[in-house]
Design an enzyme around this catalytic site. Structure first.
Site, PDB file in Angstrom:
ATOM      1  N   ASP A 184      -8.116   1.557  -2.029  1.00  0.00           N
ATOM      2  CA  ASP A 184      -8.893   1.497  -0.789  1.00  0.00           C
ATOM      3  C   ASP A 184      -7.985   1.949   0.351  1.00  0.00           C
ATOM      4  OD1 ASP A 184      -7.255  -0.628  -0.152  1.00  0.00           O
ATOM      5  OD2 ASP A 184      -8.832  -2.161  -0.279  1.00  0.00           O
ATOM      6  N   HIS A 243       0.641  -0.364  -9.838  1.00  0.00           N
ATOM      7  CA  HIS A 243       1.718  -0.905  -9.012  1.00  0.00           C
ATOM      8  C   HIS A 243       2.656  -1.704  -9.903  1.00  0.00           C
ATOM      9  CE1 HIS A 243       3.754  -2.299  -5.472  1.00  0.00           C
ATOM     10  NE2 HIS A 243       3.674  -3.533  -5.923  1.00  0.00           N
ATOM     11  N   GLY A 270      -6.111   0.354   2.344  1.00  0.00           N
ATOM     12  CA  GLY A 270      -4.877  -0.401   2.582  1.00  0.00           C
ATOM     13  C   GLY A 270      -3.750   0.028   1.649  1.00  0.00           C
TER      14      GLY A 270
HETATM   15  C1  GRF Z   1       5.492   3.521 -11.487  1.00  0.00           C
HETATM   16  O1  GRF Z   1       6.208   2.330 -11.694  1.00  0.00           O
HETATM   17  C2  GRF Z   1       4.445   3.334 -10.413  1.00  0.00           C
HETATM   18  O2  GRF Z   1       3.825   2.100 -10.419  1.00  0.00           O
HETATM   19  C3  GRF Z   1       5.290   3.481  -9.183  1.00  0.00           C
HETATM   20  O3  GRF Z   1       6.142   4.550  -9.485  1.00  0.00           O
HETATM   21  C4  GRF Z   1       6.347   4.615 -10.892  1.00  0.00           C
HETATM   22  C5  GRF Z   1       5.942   5.987 -11.338  1.00  0.00           C
HETATM   23  O4  GRF Z   1       6.572   6.349 -12.494  1.00  0.00           O
HETATM   24  N1  GRF Z   1       4.482   3.694  -8.019  1.00  0.00           N
HETATM   25  P1  GRF Z   1       6.391   7.797 -13.154  1.00  0.00           P
HETATM   26  O5  GRF Z   1       6.624   8.847 -12.103  1.00  0.00           O
HETATM   27  O6  GRF Z   1       4.994   7.869 -13.708  1.00  0.00           O
HETATM   28  O7  GRF Z   1       7.410   7.832 -14.247  1.00  0.00           O
END
Ligand code: GRF
Length: 192
Positions: free
Chosen positions: A142, A110, A144
Site C-alpha cells: 500500500d 520483508h 506506506g
Molecule cells: C530480501 O531479504 C528482501 O526482503 C529485502 O531485500 C532482500 C532481497 O534479496 N528487501 P534478493 O535481492 O532477492 O537476493
C-alpha cells in the site's frame, strides 16, 4: 493457466531466482513474464536474461520527478498484461499511479515479522533489539512503508552468534519458500 507475473528487483535477485526455479521445476502456478529494475547493475537482470525473461531498466535519479517516474514504471509493467506484481528486493517505493493500477495485486516481502522492524534494516534492527525470534513477511503493498495487509509469515530463530548477515541469509531462505508458496496461493485464488 498460470498467472502472469512481473517482478521488480534492485539487487541480487535471489527471491526472483526462487520464482524462476520454481517455475522451471513445475512448482509455480505463475509465469514471470517481465523483470524490471531501477538499478542497471542489478544481478536480477542477468538472472532474468538467463531464464529468457524480458527485462527493463527504469532508474530514478535523485531530485528527479517522482510522479513521472511512477507513471512510466506503471506503463512499463502494464505493457506486459500482468495479474500480479512482486517486489523482490525492490528498494523504491511505488507511487499513487502505480497503486491505482496494481494496488491489491502487488506484493512485497520483508525480512522481519511485521509490524515489527519495518524499513530498510529489518535483520539489523531485530538483532539490536535482542529478539529471539524474527522471520519474514509477505504483504500487500500500500502507500506506506511495510504497512500493507499481511498475507503470510514464517518465523526464523535468532542464534546466539548471529551477525546481521548470517541472520539475513537464514531469513532469506525462509523468505524464498514463503514467496513461492504465497504466489501459488494467490494464483489459485485468482483461478476460483
Ligand atoms: C530480501 O531479504 C528482501 O526482503 C529485502 O531485500 C532482500 C532481497 O534479496 N528487501 P534478493 O535481492 O532477492 O537476493
Amino acid at each position: 493457466m498460470p498467472i502472469r507475473v512481473a517482478v521488480l528487483v534492485s539487487g541480487t535477485g535471489s527471491l526472483l531466482q526462487a520464482l524462476l526455479d520454481a517455475h522451471g521445476d513445475g512448482r509455480l502456478e505463475a509465469e514471470v513474464v517481465v523483470v524490471g529494475a531501477d538499478n542497471p547493475s542489478a544481478q536480477g537482470l542477468e538472472r532474468a536474461a538467463a531464464a529468457g525473461v524480458p527485462t527493463f531498466v527504469h532508474p530514478f535519479s535523485k531530485g528527479g520527478d517522482r510522479a513521472a517516474w511512477d507513471a512510466e514504471l506503471t506503463r512499463l509493467v502494464a505493457e506486459h498484461d500482468v495479474e500480479l506484481v512482486v517486489l523482490a528486493g525492490f528498494m523504491k517505493l511505488v507511487g499513487p499511479v502505480f497503486l491505482a493500477r496494481f494496488g491489491g495485486r502487488t506484493i512485497n516481502t520483508h525480512p522481519a515479522l511485521l509490524p515489527s522492524f519495518p524499513g530498510m534494516h529489518g535483520p539489523r534492527d531485530a538483532l539490536e533489539h535482542g529478539v529471539k525470534i524474527t522471520g519474514t513477511t509477505v504483504f500487500e503493498v500500500d502507500a506506506g512503508v511495510d504497512t500493507g495487509r499481511i498475507l503470510a509469515q514464517e518465523a526464523v530463530r535468532v542464534l546466539p552468534d548471529d551477525t546481521v548477515d548470517s541472520l539475513h541469509e537464514r531469513i532469506k531462505v525462509a523468505e524464498r519458500a514463503l514467496l513461492v508458496h504465497t504466489v501459488n496461493e494467490l494464483a489459485r485464488q485468482g483461478d476460483s
